[in-house]
Design an enzyme around this catalytic site. Structure first.
Site, PDB file in Angstrom:
ATOM      1  N   ARG A 140       4.743 -12.592   9.911  1.00  0.00           N
ATOM      2  CA  ARG A 140       5.436 -11.288   9.738  1.00  0.00           C
ATOM      3  C   ARG A 140       7.078 -11.476  10.255  1.00  0.00           C
ATOM      4  O   ARG A 140       7.212 -12.127  11.218  1.00  0.00           O
ATOM      5  CB  ARG A 140       4.732 -10.333  10.873  1.00  0.00           C
ATOM      6  CG  ARG A 140       4.539  -9.010  10.262  1.00  0.00           C
ATOM      7  CD  ARG A 140       3.414  -8.057  10.910  1.00  0.00           C
ATOM      8  NE  ARG A 140       2.397  -7.918   9.983  1.00  0.00           N
ATOM      9  CZ  ARG A 140       2.390  -6.737   9.284  1.00  0.00           C
ATOM     10  NH1 ARG A 140       3.235  -5.862   9.426  1.00  0.00           N
ATOM     11  NH2 ARG A 140       1.233  -6.569   8.485  1.00  0.00           N
ATOM     12  N   LYS A 178       4.590   0.796   8.868  1.00  0.00           N
ATOM     13  CA  LYS A 178       4.572   2.164   8.533  1.00  0.00           C
ATOM     14  C   LYS A 178       4.159   3.153   9.129  1.00  0.00           C
ATOM     15  O   LYS A 178       4.533   4.317   9.269  1.00  0.00           O
ATOM     16  CB  LYS A 178       4.071   2.034   6.907  1.00  0.00           C
ATOM     17  CG  LYS A 178       4.827   1.550   5.802  1.00  0.00           C
ATOM     18  CD  LYS A 178       3.996   1.344   4.685  1.00  0.00           C
ATOM     19  CE  LYS A 178       3.318  -0.228   4.477  1.00  0.00           C
ATOM     20  NZ  LYS A 178       2.478   0.045   3.396  1.00  0.00           N
ATOM     21  N   GLU A 207       0.953  -1.133   0.027  1.00  0.00           N
ATOM     22  CA  GLU A 207       0.043  -0.104   0.059  1.00  0.00           C
ATOM     23  C   GLU A 207       0.942   1.159   0.074  1.00  0.00           C
ATOM     24  O   GLU A 207       1.735   1.329   0.702  1.00  0.00           O
ATOM     25  CB  GLU A 207      -0.814   0.044   1.198  1.00  0.00           C
ATOM     26  CG  GLU A 207      -1.820   1.258   1.112  1.00  0.00           C
ATOM     27  CD  GLU A 207      -2.614   1.477   2.367  1.00  0.00           C
ATOM     28  OE1 GLU A 207      -2.786   0.199   3.303  1.00  0.00           O
ATOM     29  OE2 GLU A 207      -3.409   2.472   2.505  1.00  0.00           O
TER      30      GLU A 207
HETATM   31  P1  ATP Z   1       2.876  -1.857   7.740  1.00  0.00           P
HETATM   32  O1  ATP Z   1       2.168  -2.219   9.008  1.00  0.00           O
HETATM   33  O2  ATP Z   1       4.213  -1.564   7.784  1.00  0.00           O
HETATM   34  O3  ATP Z   1       1.822  -0.918   7.098  1.00  0.00           O
HETATM   35  P2  ATP Z   1       1.444  -3.696   6.069  1.00  0.00           P
HETATM   36  O4  ATP Z   1       1.378  -5.059   6.017  1.00  0.00           O
HETATM   37  O5  ATP Z   1       0.185  -2.939   6.088  1.00  0.00           O
HETATM   38  O6  ATP Z   1       2.799  -3.215   6.727  1.00  0.00           O
HETATM   39  P3  ATP Z   1       1.779  -3.578   3.014  1.00  0.00           P
HETATM   40  O7  ATP Z   1       1.924  -2.357   2.135  1.00  0.00           O
HETATM   41  O8  ATP Z   1       0.334  -3.748   3.165  1.00  0.00           O
HETATM   42  O9  ATP Z   1       2.193  -3.153   4.424  1.00  0.00           O
HETATM   43  O10 ATP Z   1       2.423  -4.793   2.859  1.00  0.00           O
HETATM   44  C1  ATP Z   1       2.758  -5.143   1.615  1.00  0.00           C
HETATM   45  C2  ATP Z   1       3.257  -6.843   1.788  1.00  0.00           C
HETATM   46  O11 ATP Z   1       4.370  -6.652   2.650  1.00  0.00           O
HETATM   47  C3  ATP Z   1       2.060  -7.438   2.330  1.00  0.00           C
HETATM   48  O12 ATP Z   1       2.177  -8.494   1.556  1.00  0.00           O
HETATM   49  C4  ATP Z   1       2.569  -7.634   3.601  1.00  0.00           C
HETATM   50  O13 ATP Z   1       1.861  -8.950   4.103  1.00  0.00           O
HETATM   51  C5  ATP Z   1       4.100  -7.652   3.687  1.00  0.00           C
HETATM   52  N1  ATP Z   1       4.676  -7.155   4.980  1.00  0.00           N
HETATM   53  C6  ATP Z   1       4.312  -6.084   5.662  1.00  0.00           C
HETATM   54  N2  ATP Z   1       5.103  -6.146   6.522  1.00  0.00           N
HETATM   55  C7  ATP Z   1       5.967  -7.427   6.684  1.00  0.00           C
HETATM   56  C8  ATP Z   1       6.777  -8.061   7.791  1.00  0.00           C
HETATM   57  N3  ATP Z   1       7.157  -7.201   8.781  1.00  0.00           N
HETATM   58  N4  ATP Z   1       7.302  -8.993   7.436  1.00  0.00           N
HETATM   59  C9  ATP Z   1       7.067  -9.445   6.145  1.00  0.00           C
HETATM   60  N5  ATP Z   1       6.055  -9.381   5.156  1.00  0.00           N
HETATM   61  C10 ATP Z   1       5.468  -8.199   5.542  1.00  0.00           C
HETATM   62 MG    MG Z   2      -1.465  -2.386   5.085  1.00  0.00          MG
END
Ligand code: ATP
Ligand code: MG
Length: 558
Positions: free
Chosen positions: A262, A272, A35
């Protein structure tokens, strides 16, 4: 099980099983779906390496898909940064896709759902809807609008789309089961009204799809075979499949959502939202501040793509969440930089060393190797003269027998130069040493082949010639948080654990060859650590970021 199979991780096993049953090799396709609401962090690197790594392993395409369904938080700046980071890590996507490109298709499908009695417009407030959700042990209550006539639903939904209803007036909900065990199946919201400009679709849309509705359908539109996401989406899988059942034609291959744990890194946060808080509250200077666990921060700090990929590879994919110690990431950086970073001399905490029997006007250029780990790296010449800087810690007036550095009356070697012997010290009024006086053995020049040049002494020191030295700003970084898991205490805000001393800026002296160093150039300052030229450097005035120390100094601190 064959040897090969044993070494597969559980995600690869899922794919291998599918290749035996439902999927052809040609049908394999993956995606990385960020995102664009912030910069990518080290957790994302795991997901990038997983998805693109599978692409490489199976010769399958991987899409970069921006999950841009929330105009409030998303910006073009983040899109650009994400693309840059993925490319920098060394991966190439098949197609650059945007969920927002599918808004029309998603809308058309939503209309179909309404027509088939699978969705309805709810005109309650979000609070009322929340109240009716029930609990894990208690069924929810049906909305009074649940059985609205199809025609009325269609009319209202169109009004929502055109912005003819207030933002908080209505939502579109899937009509599933308010008594479902899985609370996500209790008539989840598919669309909300948001009269906000989107960074790509501008003001075309007044309604925006929710994640659950947009994600699986985007996967389907792109013919993704396996949609890997983190574990918190496990309960969403049922809904993911329910939506796909509604939109896919009979017999069409549907994407499969599978979950992995994760990855978290110690002494930092990987979210983020929280990283944004650090930027906005000025705890760090920017998203690419070298203390940040963002890919751009790590890059600026001096990490190489290879070290990050090795890190992701070595921690692998798992089914349970865990915290990886930051020292493991640092280990990966050292391993890689050891092979590639040229060796140079830099003194961080200088004290002046005067060689009393060396001619005042004399200077010579001494040959030294650029990288003992790399035969092709060659040598360079460094200037030597009567006055040098050495590291203050490398001298003690009196020391026990275990101190192998410089002391009075004992000999050490100056790296790639001569053997010297400590003779005397000069002190200021407060008793601080301002100069160390020594004598050198002219016959002991390194590499000269003389008997004296081969003489073994216990210690070797790095040094920089005073009159040739380049003064440089050096930024030393420490952990951003003082505790292993700043997020771990639900009672306490993670901001309480910020390390107030995570950045120390000093002025050091480096060898003159570094005058021409370019931004992002990486070096090993001998005996000290790895350093990378910061983007704030000016021409001829490099600023160095310390990437990592030579050894794990943190382990000693604990
Ligand atoms: P954040 O909480 O940092 O915003 P998010 O999962 O909401 O993380 P996205 O941009 O939606 O962020 O994530 C893109 C991809 O990266 C998704 O498939 C997500 O599951 C994966 N991802 C995000 N954080 C991690 C992590 N700490 N370890 C492994 N994969 C991750
Ligand atoms: Mg997200």
């Amino acid at each position: 099980m064959t040897e090969e199979k044993k070494s597969l991780n559980f995600i690869e096993q899922i794919i291998e099983e599918d290749l035996q049953s439902t999927h052809s090799r040609e049908s394999l396709k993956f995606r990385f779906p960020p995102e664009p609401n912030g910069y990518l962090h080290i957790g994302h690197a795991s997901s990038i390496c997983l998805n693109f790594g599978l692409g490489e392993r199976y010769g399958a395409p991987v899409n970069l898909r921006f999950d841009d369904t929330n105009p409030i938080k998303e910006e073009q700046e983040y899109v650009d940064a994400i693309k840059n980071d993925v490319l920098w890590l060394g991966f190439k996507w098949e197609k650059e896709c945007y969920a927002s490109d599918y808004f029309q298709q998603l809308y058309d499908w939503a209309v179909e759902l309404i027509k088939n009695g699978d969705a309805y417009v709810d005109s309650q407030t979000s609070e009322e809807i929340a109240e009716q959700k029930g609990t894990p042990t208690e069924a929810g209550k049906e909305s009074p609008y649940r059985n609205r006539a199809v025609a009325e639903n269609l009319e209202l939904f169109e009004k929502m789309k055109n912005g003819d209803t207030p933002e908080r007036g209505h939502v579109l909900r899937a009509k599933i089961d308010m008594a479902a065990k899985n609370m996500l199946m209790r008539d989840p919201v598919m669309y909300r009204c948001l009269h906000k400009n989107h960074h790509r679709t501008k003001d075309n849309w007044k309604i925006y799809p929710m994640y659950d509705w947009a994600h699986g359908e985007s996967d389907f539109i792109e013919s993704i075979s396996h949609s890997f996401c983190t574990l918190e989406f496990l309960p969403h899988r049922e809904l993911y499949n329910w939506f796909l059942e509604k939109v896919a034609q009979r017999g069409e291959l549907k994407p499969k959502q599978r979950e992995f744990a994760r990855r978290n890194l110690s002494h930092t946060v990987v979210s983020k939202r929280k990283l944004m808080q650090l930027v906005e509250q000025g705890v760090v200077n920017s998203w690419d501040d070298p203390r940040m666990p963002t890919i751009s921060g790590l890059r600026r700090r001096g990490y190489t793509p290879n070290s990050i990929r090795k890190f992701a590879e070595s921690i692998g994919v798992g089914k349970r969440e865990n915290i990886i110690d930051a020292s493991h990431l640092e280990f990966c950086a050292r391993e890689d930089l050891n092979k590639t970073a040229p060796r140079v001399m830099g003194v961080l905490n200088p004290v002046k060393l005067v060689i009393t029997n060396y001619d005042e006007d004399k200077e010579e250029f001494l040959e030294t190797e650029n990288n003992p780990e790399d035969e092709t790296a060659g040598t360079r010449n460094i200037p030597f003269s009567r006055e040098l800087y050495i590291e203050r810690e490398d001298f003690k007036e009196s020391a026990n027998r275990k101190f192998f550095r410089l002391t009075l009356g004992k000999e050490v070697r100056l790296k790639s130069a001569y053997i010297i012997k400590g003779e005397d010290v000069v002190k200021d009024a407060e008793g601080n040493i301002t100069e160390i006086h020594c004598t050198y053995d002219p016959k002991s020049k390194s590499g000269s082949g003389s008997e004296e040049s081969l003489r073994k002494v216990k210690g070797t020191l790095h040094w920089v010639s005073v009159k040739h030295a380049l003064k440089a700003e050096i930024r030393l970084y420490d952990r951003l948080f003082t505790v292993e898991n700043p997020d771990g205490d639900k009672e306490k805000d993670f901001m309480q654990f910020v390390n107030p001393n995570s950045l120390e800026t000093i002025t050091g002296f480096v060898e003159p060859s570094l005058k021409s160093a370019a931004v992002q150039d990486k070096f090993q300052f001998q005996r000290i650590g790895y350093f990378c030229v910061d983007k704030e450097s000016k021409d001829g005035e490099p600023i160095f970021n310390r990437t990592v120390t030579l050894r794990d100094s943190w382990a000693k601190k604990k």
